[in-house]
Enzyme design. Structure first.
Site, mmCIF file in Angstrom:
data_model
loop_
_atom_site.group_PDB
_atom_site.id
_atom_site.type_symbol
_atom_site.label_atom_id
_atom_site.label_comp_id
_atom_site.label_asym_id
_atom_site.label_seq_id
_atom_site.Cartn_x
_atom_site.Cartn_y
_atom_site.Cartn_z
ATOM 1 N N TYR A 1 -6.951 6.359 4.008
ATOM 2 C CA TYR A 1 -7.086 5.397 2.912
ATOM 3 C C TYR A 1 -6.241 4.144 3.176
ATOM 4 O O TYR A 1 -6.734 3.007 3.119
ATOM 5 C CB TYR A 1 -6.673 6.044 1.572
ATOM 6 C CG TYR A 1 -6.415 5.006 0.528
ATOM 7 C CD1 TYR A 1 -7.479 4.439 -0.168
ATOM 8 C CD2 TYR A 1 -5.129 4.523 0.285
ATOM 9 C CE1 TYR A 1 -7.259 3.428 -1.090
ATOM 10 C CE2 TYR A 1 -4.904 3.522 -0.629
ATOM 11 C CZ TYR A 1 -5.972 2.984 -1.317
ATOM 12 O OH TYR A 1 -5.759 1.977 -2.211
ATOM 13 N N GLU B 1 0.822 -1.212 0.000
ATOM 14 C CA GLU B 1 0.000 0.000 0.000
ATOM 15 C C GLU B 1 0.864 1.273 0.000
ATOM 16 O O GLU B 1 0.529 2.250 -0.658
ATOM 17 C CB GLU B 1 -0.948 0.017 1.207
ATOM 18 C CG GLU B 1 -2.076 -0.993 1.110
ATOM 19 C CD GLU B 1 -2.955 -0.781 -0.120
ATOM 20 O OE1 GLU B 1 -3.116 0.367 -0.566
ATOM 21 O OE2 GLU B 1 -3.470 -1.784 -0.651
ATOM 22 N N ASP C 1 -10.098 6.179 -2.779
ATOM 23 C CA ASP C 1 -8.951 6.735 -3.507
ATOM 24 C C ASP C 1 -9.465 7.330 -4.819
ATOM 25 O O ASP C 1 -10.680 7.432 -5.028
ATOM 26 C CB ASP C 1 -7.866 5.668 -3.748
ATOM 27 C CG ASP C 1 -8.298 4.617 -4.762
ATOM 28 O OD1 ASP C 1 -9.500 4.570 -5.118
ATOM 29 O OD2 ASP C 1 -7.439 3.847 -5.214
#
Ligand code: SF4
Length: 357
Positions: A118, A35, A136
């Site tokens: 996020y 991520e 996102d």
């Protein structure tokens, strides 16, 4: 539509599986790495870095104990280097303060440096199946188009609204699958420029398609204009080595290396550079200058126009070291992390030609 939405979306995902190096992993460390790498980076570009990091640093302890310059070197070319520094700081925090155990709640994950809402939602859902929806750029695009949402995605009201909407759509027992599906759908199907509307499971409901608003959604309040900067690099060499310096100020590329820099307000020509250097005591009457090449690097808010000038000192004057500079052999340049535009210059001009000799 909300139940329909997730059913259609999950069905689309089943029909369009996306092979990702970290897919199916429940290892929070690996998910966190993927991520962070994918922040501001496309999957195709990020995947080799994910493989490199999981191989060079198989555990959080390995990452925590690694020297920062090694991590920066492994990150080279990916940009946004604060991500690498934050990864390192968080790995140390987990290793030293949390006893090596990756945090298991959304709130605790959010405390890691470089992790925003996020990323915390992505890790919480992918690693622990916790019901947190990700938002996102892909999610903004998909939702704004399907539901005809005109609120600017860069406004506080817009962000809050989108988060609330996607929270309502999220099937709590399938958070990981839903998050993966909506991001993949945005990345592969409802793309920014060429969405595949004719084969879209939402084509009958999609407001943007019905009202011919695909090019208008999602909306933005502030369109970024990028600032142009002009970096003139001085290649000071003694034919076996070249001078480099670390960028230490709070600016782009902090802690990366570069050649001695002269930043100007405008693009320079050779004669202008000559005049500029003549004004500096350390160069006055002592040098000859030639233009070697240029390059451009586009960042999120800036465009860097780089020019590289070779400086040869006349007669018995030997190259001097500017403040903070160091001479490094051409071969050893490979051990330092440089911004992409400089790394490209080195590859093309120093490794592959004899111009410095
Ligand atoms: S119909 Fe077109 S714009 Fe609407 S969701 Fe599908 S791909 Fe996107």
């Amino acid at each position: 539509m909300s139940k329909d939405f997730s059913t259609k979306l999950l069905r689309w995902q089943e029909d369009n599986p996306r092979p990702l190096a970290w897919k199916g992993s429940k290892n929070p460390y690996h998910i966190w790495l993927s991520e962070i790498i994918l922040q501001q980076t496309r999957v195709e570009q990020g995947t080799p870095y994910y493989i490199k990091f999981t191989s060079n640093y198989p555990t959080i302890a390995d990452l925590a104990n690694a020297p920062e310059n090694k991590i920066m070197k492994d990150w080279e070319g990916l940009g946004y280097y604060s991500r690498a520094r934050n990864l390192h700081a968080s790995a140390k925090y987990i290793h030293e303060t949390l006893g090596g155990k990756f945090p298991e709640t959304y709130e605790e994950i959010l405390k890691l440096k470089g992790v925003g809402t996020y990323t915390a939602a992505a890790i919480a859902s992918f690693a622990y199946d916790l019901p947190y929806a990700v938002v996102d750029g892909n999610v903004y695009r998909v939702l704004s188009r399907i539901f005809g949402i005109h609120l600017p995605i860069d406004s506080t009201t817009g962000k809050k609204y989108f988060q609330e909407e996607v929270n309502k759509l999220l099937p709590r027992e399938k958070a990981a699958a839903f998050n993966q599906a909506i991001m993949n759908f945005g990345a592969k199907h409802c793309t920014p420029k060429l969405p595949a509307c004719t084969s879209c499971p939402f084509s009958e409901d999609c407001v943007a398609k019905k009202d011919d608003l695909i090019g208008d959604l999602p909306r933005k309040k502030n369109k970024l204009s990028k600032k142009a900067r002009y970096f003139n690099y001085l290649i000071l060499t003694d034919s076996a080595s070249v001078q480099i310096v670390e960028r230490i100020s709070k600016d782009i590329w902090q802690n990366l290396f570069e050649f001695p820099l002269l930043e100007t307000q405008q693009e320079t020509k050779l004669n202008q550079m000559e005049l500029l250097l003549e004004e500096q005591d350390q160069f006055k009457d002592k040098f000859e200058i030639s233009f070697i090449g240029g390059g451009k690097q586009t960042l999120s808010h800036q465009i860097i126009h780089a020019k590289f000038y070779k400086i040869e000192l006349k007669g018995s004057n030997s190259p001097f070291t500017i403040e903070g500079g160091q001479f490094v052999s051409f071969k050893d340049l490979a051990n330092f992390a440089f911004p992409v535009v400089i790394r490209d210059f080195i590859s093309k001009n120093i490794y592959q030609s004899s111009f410095l000799l």
